[in-house]
Design a protein around this motif. Sequence first.
Motif, PDB file in Angstrom:
ATOM      1  N   LEU A  69       0.828  -1.208   0.000  1.00 32.77           N
ATOM      2  CA  LEU A  69       0.000   0.000   0.000  1.00 32.77           C
ATOM      3  C   LEU A  69       0.864   1.261   0.000  1.00 32.77           C
ATOM      4  O   LEU A  69       0.546   2.246  -0.676  1.00 32.77           O
ATOM      5  N   GLU A  70       1.957   1.229   0.769  1.00 36.17           N
ATOM      6  CA  GLU A  70       2.861   2.383   0.785  1.00 36.17           C
ATOM      7  C   GLU A  70       3.530   2.563  -0.570  1.00 36.17           C
ATOM      8  O   GLU A  70       3.729   3.685  -1.038  1.00 36.17           O
ATOM      9  N   ALA A  71       3.881   1.447  -1.217  1.00 35.20           N
ATOM     10  CA  ALA A  71       4.516   1.543  -2.538  1.00 35.20           C
ATOM     11  C   ALA A  71       3.579   2.161  -3.560  1.00 35.20           C
ATOM     12  O   ALA A  71       4.031   2.800  -4.528  1.00 35.20           O
ATOM     13  N   TYR A  72       2.284   2.009  -3.348  1.00 32.39           N
ATOM     14  CA  TYR A  72       1.306   2.589  -4.275  1.00 32.39           C
ATOM     15  C   TYR A  72       0.762   3.937  -3.775  1.00 32.39           C
ATOM     16  O   TYR A  72      -0.290   4.370  -4.233  1.00 32.39           O
ATOM     17  N   GLY A  73       1.477   4.554  -2.825  1.00 31.82           N
ATOM     18  CA  GLY A  73       1.179   5.942  -2.479  1.00 31.82           C
ATOM     19  C   GLY A  73       0.231   6.157  -1.326  1.00 31.82           C
ATOM     20  O   GLY A  73      -0.423   7.210  -1.271  1.00 31.82           O
ATOM     21  N   LEU A  74       0.150   5.219  -0.375  1.00 37.68           N
ATOM     22  CA  LEU A  74      -0.753   5.406   0.764  1.00 37.68           C
ATOM     23  C   LEU A  74      -0.341   6.614   1.607  1.00 37.68           C
ATOM     24  O   LEU A  74      -1.189   7.436   1.985  1.00 37.68           O
ATOM     25  N   ARG A  75       0.943   6.743   1.896  1.00 33.58           N
ATOM     26  CA  ARG A  75       1.412   7.856   2.727  1.00 33.58           C
ATOM     27  C   ARG A  75       1.178   9.195   2.022  1.00 33.58           C
ATOM     28  O   ARG A  75       0.748  10.168   2.648  1.00 33.58           O
ATOM     29  N   GLU A  76       1.464   9.246   0.734  1.00 34.51           N
ATOM     30  CA  GLU A  76       1.270  10.496  -0.017  1.00 34.51           C
ATOM     31  C   GLU A  76      -0.209  10.882  -0.054  1.00 34.51           C
ATOM     32  O   GLU A  76      -0.559  12.067   0.015  1.00 34.51           O
ATOM     33  N   ARG A  77      -1.066   9.863  -0.171  1.00 35.53           N
ATOM     34  CA  ARG A  77      -2.502  10.142  -0.182  1.00 35.53           C
ATOM     35  C   ARG A  77      -2.959  10.688   1.157  1.00 35.53           C
ATOM     36  O   ARG A  77      -3.786  11.620   1.216  1.00 35.53           O
ATOM     37  N   ALA A  78      -2.439  10.125   2.249  1.00 35.82           N
ATOM     38  CA  ALA A  78      -2.789  10.617   3.582  1.00 35.82           C
ATOM     39  C   ALA A  78      -2.333  12.061   3.758  1.00 35.82           C
ATOM     40  O   ALA A  78      -3.058  12.899   4.314  1.00 35.82           O
ATOM     41  N   GLN A  79      -1.136  12.382   3.266  1.00 32.10           N
ATOM     42  CA  GLN A  79      -0.648  13.761   3.363  1.00 32.10           C
ATOM     43  C   GLN A  79      -1.481  14.698   2.499  1.00 32.10           C
ATOM     44  O   GLN A  79      -1.722  15.846   2.868  1.00 32.10           O
ATOM     45  N   HIS A  80      -1.918  14.212   1.346  1.00 30.67           N
ATOM     46  CA  HIS A  80      -2.763  15.033   0.476  1.00 30.67           C
ATOM     47  C   HIS A  80      -4.090  15.359   1.155  1.00 30.67           C
ATOM     48  O   HIS A  80      -4.590  16.489   1.062  1.00 30.67           O
ATOM     49  N   VAL A  81      -4.657  14.389   1.854  1.00 31.24           N
ATOM     50  CA  VAL A  81      -5.911  14.628   2.579  1.00 31.24           C
ATOM     51  C   VAL A  81      -5.708  15.688   3.649  1.00 31.24           C
ATOM     52  O   VAL A  81      -6.551  16.574   3.847  1.00 31.24           O
ATOM     53  N   MET A  82      -4.564  15.635   4.340  1.00 30.44           N
ATOM     54  CA  MET A  82      -4.310  16.601   5.405  1.00 30.44           C
ATOM     55  C   MET A  82      -4.149  18.010   4.858  1.00 30.44           C
ATOM     56  O   MET A  82      -4.495  18.989   5.516  1.00 30.44           O
ATOM     57  N   ARG A  83      -3.602  18.147   3.662  1.00 27.66           N
ATOM     58  CA  ARG A  83      -3.437  19.485   3.091  1.00 27.66           C
ATOM     59  C   ARG A  83      -4.782  20.159   2.828  1.00 27.66           C
ATOM     60  O   ARG A  83      -4.862  21.386   2.763  1.00 27.66           O
ATOM     61  N   LYS A  84      -5.836  19.365   2.682  1.00 27.07           N
ATOM     62  CA  LYS A  84      -7.169  19.924   2.469  1.00 27.07           C
ATOM     63  C   LYS A  84      -7.878  20.237   3.784  1.00 27.07           C
ATOM     64  O   LYS A  84      -8.832  20.999   3.801  1.00 27.07           O
TER      65      LYS A  84
END
Length: 230
Positions: A69-84
């Motif tokens: 999941l991390e390799a497919y961008g789970l962490r980046e997605r979580a950070q993107h949600v926080m930016r909103k």
Amino acid sequence: MWALSGIAIVIIGFALRFNPLVIALAAALATGISVGLSWVEVISLVGTAFVDQRFMVLVFLVVPVIAILEAYGLRERAQHVMRKAHALSTSRLLIGYLALRQVMSSLGLMALGGHPQMVRPLIAPMAESAAHHRYGIVPGHWREQIRAHAAAVDNIGLFFGEDTFVAVGPLLLMQGFLAAQGYAYDPLQLAVWAIPSAVIVFMLHSARLRHFEGQLRRASHHAPQHREAS
């Protein structure tokens, strides 16, 4: 007396930061040989115990799943949600997760959380992203503290939340220990009396997280030279 040598090996091994698997095997060999077993018998007992309890390793299946999941961008997605989520600060996020962890643990849902499946891939990146959004690029040592607080929130929420659930192992252990000492309490009584401790700990740790948020804010204001990518 020599049968306790395994405990000393465990303490010394972890203090010297040796491989935990090597420490465990060395402690088992030392304990077994000290009570008269041969090293072959000790290895045989270790192997038998591993085979009998092999279902325990199923919990490690979560590690490769999280890695994918991390390799497919789970962490980046979580950070993107926080930016909103502009109103969500680091302390508010961690206090919210602390409350969720305590409530879920008090209902017996201890698996809804944990370091490998929640803290590392979701909570810590979201907390870092919230700090970055509010205070700019966060220096490395502050990022480490944010991750440490994220891990601590999970531990504290689980530890004090599960004590308010009547069917959890530690509570039954306390009930058995008290019964052996002549104090007859049922698990429900112990769970009820654990609620004030859980509430007080929640309030104290929430205040600690608010204090940490203040430290983070002051550091970002007073040391702008530190706002560099680490």
